[in-house]
Structures are given as C-alpha cells and as structure tokens.
Design an enzyme around this catalytic site. Sequence first.
Site: not given
Ligand SMILES: Cc1cc2nc3c(=O)[nH]c(=O)nc-3n(C[C@H](O)[C@H](O)[C@H](O)COP(=O)(O)OP(=O)(O)OC[C@H]3O[C@@H](n4cnc5c(N)ncnc54)[C@H](O)[C@@H]3O)c2cc1C
Length: 666
Positions: A136, A142, A175, A308, A418, A420, A422
């Site tokens: 990411t 995503s 992570g 309870r 979110t 693995e 969204d």
């Molecule tokens: C605690 C934590 C640990 C993590 N660990 C790792 C890690 O070790 N390695 C790693 O690579 N990543 C990691 N991540 C990242 C995680 O995989 C991403 O946050 C996730 O893939 C979502 O990407 P984003 O945050 O950019 O959200 P976005 O992709 O920007 O999404 C934001 C919102 O937009 C919506 N959305 C996006 N696209 C569309 C669409 N086409 N249609 C409709 N709605 C849409 C989504 O549903 C979501 O609600 C971690 C995240 C967190 C919070």
Amino acid sequence: MVQAVDGTALRELLDGRWAEVRREIRDGLPAEWFAGTADLDTAAYRALVTGRLRELAAAGHSGRGFPRAYGGADDIGAGVVAFEMLGFGDLSLMVKSGVQWGLFGGAVQNLGTRRHHDRYLPGIMAADVLGCFAMTETGHGSDVASIATTATYDPGSAEFEVHTPYEAARKDYIGNAAADGRLAVVFAQLVTGGQAHGVHALLVPIRSADGAPMPGVTITDDGRKAGLNGVDNGRLAFDHVRVPRDALLDRYGAVAADGTYSSPIDSPNRRFFTMLGALVRGRVSVSGAAGSTAKVALAIAVRYAEARRQFARPGGEEVVLLDYLAHQRRLLPALATTYALHFAQEDLVSMLHDTQLGGVTDEQRQRELEARAAGLKAVASWHASATVQTAREACGGAGYLAENRLPQLRADSDVFTTFEGDNTVLLQLVAKGLLTSYREHVGDLDTLGTVRFVADQVVAALVERTAARALLDRLSGLAPGRRDEDSLTDPDWQSRMFADRETHLLEGLARRLRRAGSPGTDPFEVFNEAQDHLLALARAHVAGEVLQSFVAAIGRCPDPATAALLGTVRDLYALAEIEADLAWFLTHGRLTPGRAKQVIATVNQLCAALRPHARTLVDGFGIPPGWLAAEIVEGEPRRQDEARRHRAAAVPRPTPATARTPATTA
Ligand SMILES: Cc1cc2nc3c(=O)[nH]c(=O)nc-3n(C[C@H](O)[C@H](O)[C@H](O)COP(=O)(O)OP(=O)(O)OC[C@H]3O[C@@H](n4cnc5c(N)ncnc54)[C@H](O)[C@@H]3O)c2cc1C
C-alpha cells in the site's frame, strides 16, 4: 423443544479437519498472554508483542504453512487455523504474526523462487529476519495496480533502483516497518530497457543489523492507531535505493542480466492478478480471525447475559437479561451467523489447502477460491465489527470498561474491514466473478474491459434466461417464497430462497450492464450506476455459500441431538438473513406480507427455542475459560449470588419493582 446436547460433540464438529492444531494452540499458549494490554504505552506494547512473536516461533508455531524442506510442515490449512486460534487472544500479536509469517513470509514463499526460499525462509520462520509486506502507498491502497514506486533495472550494475517519486508514493501503514523490520517485500512498477512490466515485488533491506535505516531509506512511524497498538506500522520511502538483480521475487516475472524481461504469463493484467491471487492466504486468515473475534465477544456477552439481572417480574425475581426477547434478538441471531460463518470458513480453508498444496493448475478453481475468500472476508469482518459492538452494548456500562475486554476488541478488530482488501472493493470482485463465470480470459481484462465483456458476451444469454423465467413465474403465478404450505424451517426452502434472490439479482444486474454495449454510452457510468446492485448481488451470493456450508456441516455431524440443535441454529441464521432483507423479498414478490410476518414471528420463536442452549453454543467455540479475560465473566455471577443472598436476608422492600424507566444516571 430443542433437546439439550453434550457440548463435546459440538466442539468436535467445530474443531473440524484441523482439530489437532486447535488443541495444540489451546494447550500451548501461556495464560498470562491473555491479560489486558490496554494500559501499556506504545513502546512497551510493541516490545511485548515482538517478544511473544519470538516465543511463538521458538515453540514451533510459525512453520505450519511453510515447506517441509525448510523446517515447516507443508500444511497450509494448519497455518491458517493456527492464526485463527491466535484471534482468541491479543489481536496485536495475531496481526504481528500475520505480517511476519503470512504477508512477508507468504510473499517470499509464493512470489519468490528457490534461492529466495533457501536464503530467507528459515530465518523468517525463526523470527530472526523480521520483515514487511510493503504494498500500500499513501496515494493508492485498493487500486494496487496504480502504485507509483518504481524498480528500474540497470544492466550496467545488474541492480534495480527502487525509488519513491513523490510523497503520495511512499509505502504506508506497513506492519513491522516502524520498529522491527529488517527487510521489506516492496511492490513496485518494474521497468527494464525503458519498458514497464507492471507491479512486481522485490526484497529491499530497510534496516541494518543495529536497527538504523539503510542508506536512502526513510522510515517514519504511523504513530498511535485506533487499535492494534502492539504492531509497529510505519511509512517507507526510497531514494534511488539499489538492490541486486536477484532481489526480484521472480516466480511470475524475471529479468536476465542484460535486462531482458520474461514471464510464464504473457498478459500483464493476468500476471498481476495471478501474483495477487498467490497471496490469497492472507485474506482467508483475516476472515478466520474475524470469526474468532465475534466468538470471543459473544462468549463474554452470553455469559454475562445469563448472570446479569435487571428489573423484577411483578412480585417475582429479577429477570436474567437473556430471558428478555430483546436481548435474545441481539445476541442469538449473531450467534447463529457466527456458527454459519465458522462452517463456511472451515470449507474455505479446506479449499485453500487443497488448491494450493498440489501447486495450482486449475485456473478456474483458483479464481473461485479468490472470490470465495474475498466474499467471506468481507462478510465475516463486517459481522465481527457489528457483533463486537452488539456485545459491548449488551453488557451495558460493564461492556465499556477495559477490564472487560470488549473496548479493546472493538478497537483492534475494526480495521479487519479495511486491511487485506477493503470490504466494498472485495465484494465488487465477487460480483465480477459471478458476471463472468470466472472465465479464464477475463483475467486479461481491466474493469472497463470486463464491463464490455459482460455487456457483449454474457448478458445476451442471461437476458434470454430471464425472459423465459419471468414467463414461467407469470405462468405459475408463484415465486418460491410465496407458497404457504412450505415450511420456513425447511432447509431446502431456505436454500431456494437464497438461490432465487441471487439469481434474480444477477440477472437484473446483467440487464442493467447490457446498456454498456450500446453506442454512445460510457461503460464506466453504466457500471458505476449499478454499484449498489453489484454489492447486493455479492452479499446474496456469499449468504448462499455460507448457508450451503452450514447445511453440509450438519450433514456430517455424527450426533443426532447436536445435529438437531444445529438445525435450529441454521434456521435462525437463514431466517434472520431473510428478515434483514425483508424489504427486498417483499418488493420482489418473493414473500407475501403474511409470509413476511411469519418470518418475523419464527425468528422470535427460534430465539426462544435457542435461549436455553446459548451457553452450550458459546462453549462449543472451545475458548479456554481463562482466555476470555473479562472480569464480568466470573465477577457478575459471584456478585449476583451475593446480592440474592443479601436480599433474601433483608427486610422486604415496600413496593415491588416494576419495569419502569430508571432514573437517568450520568
Ligand atoms: C492497521 C493497518 C495495517 C495495514 N498493514 C498493511 C501492510 O502491512 N502492508 C500493506 O501493504 N498495507 C497495509 N495496510 C493498508 C491496507 O491494506 C489499506 O488501507 C487498504 O487496502 C485500503 O486502502 P486505502 O487505505 O488506500 O483506502 P482506499 O482504497 O482509498 O479506500 C477508501 C474508501 O473508498 C472506498 N473505495 C475505494 N475504491 C472504491 C471503488 N472502486 N468503488 C467504491 N468504493 C471504493 C473504499 O471502500 C473505502 O471505504 C494496513 C492498513 C491498516 C489500517
């Protein structure tokens, strides 16, 4: 009336194919690991979790899913089930182990080749080499295909130059990055000979042995998070960092010394999806962990609800919370769904294990696995979030205290929806698979290509079928849900209702997408306007799969009384699902208003029938008593007994308490 059952048979059925692993973990984790961590500051919590990660490795819990040749057990299912079991405990430890052995180790194992395995897998399993999975970016989560980090090959030095071109291209949320990671699997756009070959993964050292960032690598800490604060998430940026040619994890794409690119998969799009598909295990693991979270929350809330008491019957004893229909309605359908998802997870893990162990040869099977994993991960993690919140509220003020674990459980499991993948984006993958019937060449298409494919190829057939079915429906005058003589608790009727909803949604969606093929229309707009429909279809499909798994599990239950109890649990799952979507069933003529009322009344009856078995059902999850680590589990029954003894000895109160609104307390 549902007969009482021996909880052992229930537990054995739930323990399933990997019962031995569940037993090993139950026996192997020290009790003190379940003590609360909410009071620890970030540094202390991280250090504790890292220490326990190493202890897990030393106790042999890290190798199950890795190849035997490197000291593992070659048992993919066992690895995933072990992770699920860790979900009963501290979720930071579970996630840290998922990052180390699932994401980082899994990427080396599944995207790398022999030399990477020889060099790194033993150290990864032993937790000597701690690492990151850096996919990411701040700018793209995503939409992985659009990440902007580059890995450009230089034939002169036989090195790749890994570079972060602008701030939004830094790796984020990674992570193991903020404190512990030495090495990172970095996903980047591969460029060689001036040509781009799409996203590939490379091993990039990020810290030296003394913990200092490597030259050109900038590491920053993501800081305090809503939960999972025992995991060190951070940001990584690369300033023209050079790594040798063999740092490329080259199972699906290799670069020769002179810079020539080669891949066993010609289509860049298909290669990309194949690479992501090889990492499906992480998604399966998160859906299992979500199940564990829901189980812990329900085990706490049901035990509390059985002890309870609040408000007395007129002239009688104070009422146990779980005797209130409203309380049953909150906890028991959630319990039934947790059972349903457990069996669906068991089937998914078996599918993963059987598909991946022999090396994937059947692409359609692999696509089905990916879609099933995406769907179940979304549904299970949403269910976990909702269930933890319900359990928190069901425990009243006590549910809000850190000593009763639910607040931390809620904060830690929230992000399962979110990471693995969204959930909303995952469900779109599921629907796409259904529209294209997982056809092999769909792997070659991007989203708009898929829309056009659907419009051109599939819709015609579906629309023909729909027209024929509509005619048949009109002729018979009866959709499956309307016949009064069908029993709502007949599993065949339930399955037909689920299948009919899915088919109708699929056919309706196909009709809507058909417009994408018309001249002058923008396929993106057509697709976008149908997104709600797409998500409804995916949810309906997952519900159908879950119900099938539940029915199959009951079929293999050797004990008739247990099977009968589970039959009632299945009824509650199925009818609560129909009830939650009653508007759809009514507006689509699938249920008459009278039948819809029957559904609601039957859910009430099923809650009453299962109420005496609620404790047996949560005990069936096999969570060792000390692992719940919530004071109210032991404390509330003790306090209630003491209060009852006290009241029995006390002077009677002047007026009997009635169910009135209590004075508000701040
Ligand atoms: C605690 C934590 C640990 C993590 N660990 C790792 C890690 O070790 N390695 C790693 O690579 N990543 C990691 N991540 C990242 C995680 O995989 C991403 O946050 C996730 O893939 C979502 O990407 P984003 O945050 O950019 O959200 P976005 O992709 O920007 O999404 C934001 C919102 O937009 C919506 N959305 C996006 N696209 C569309 C669409 N086409 N249609 C409709 N709605 C849409 C989504 O549903 C979501 O609600 C971690 C995240 C967190 C919070």
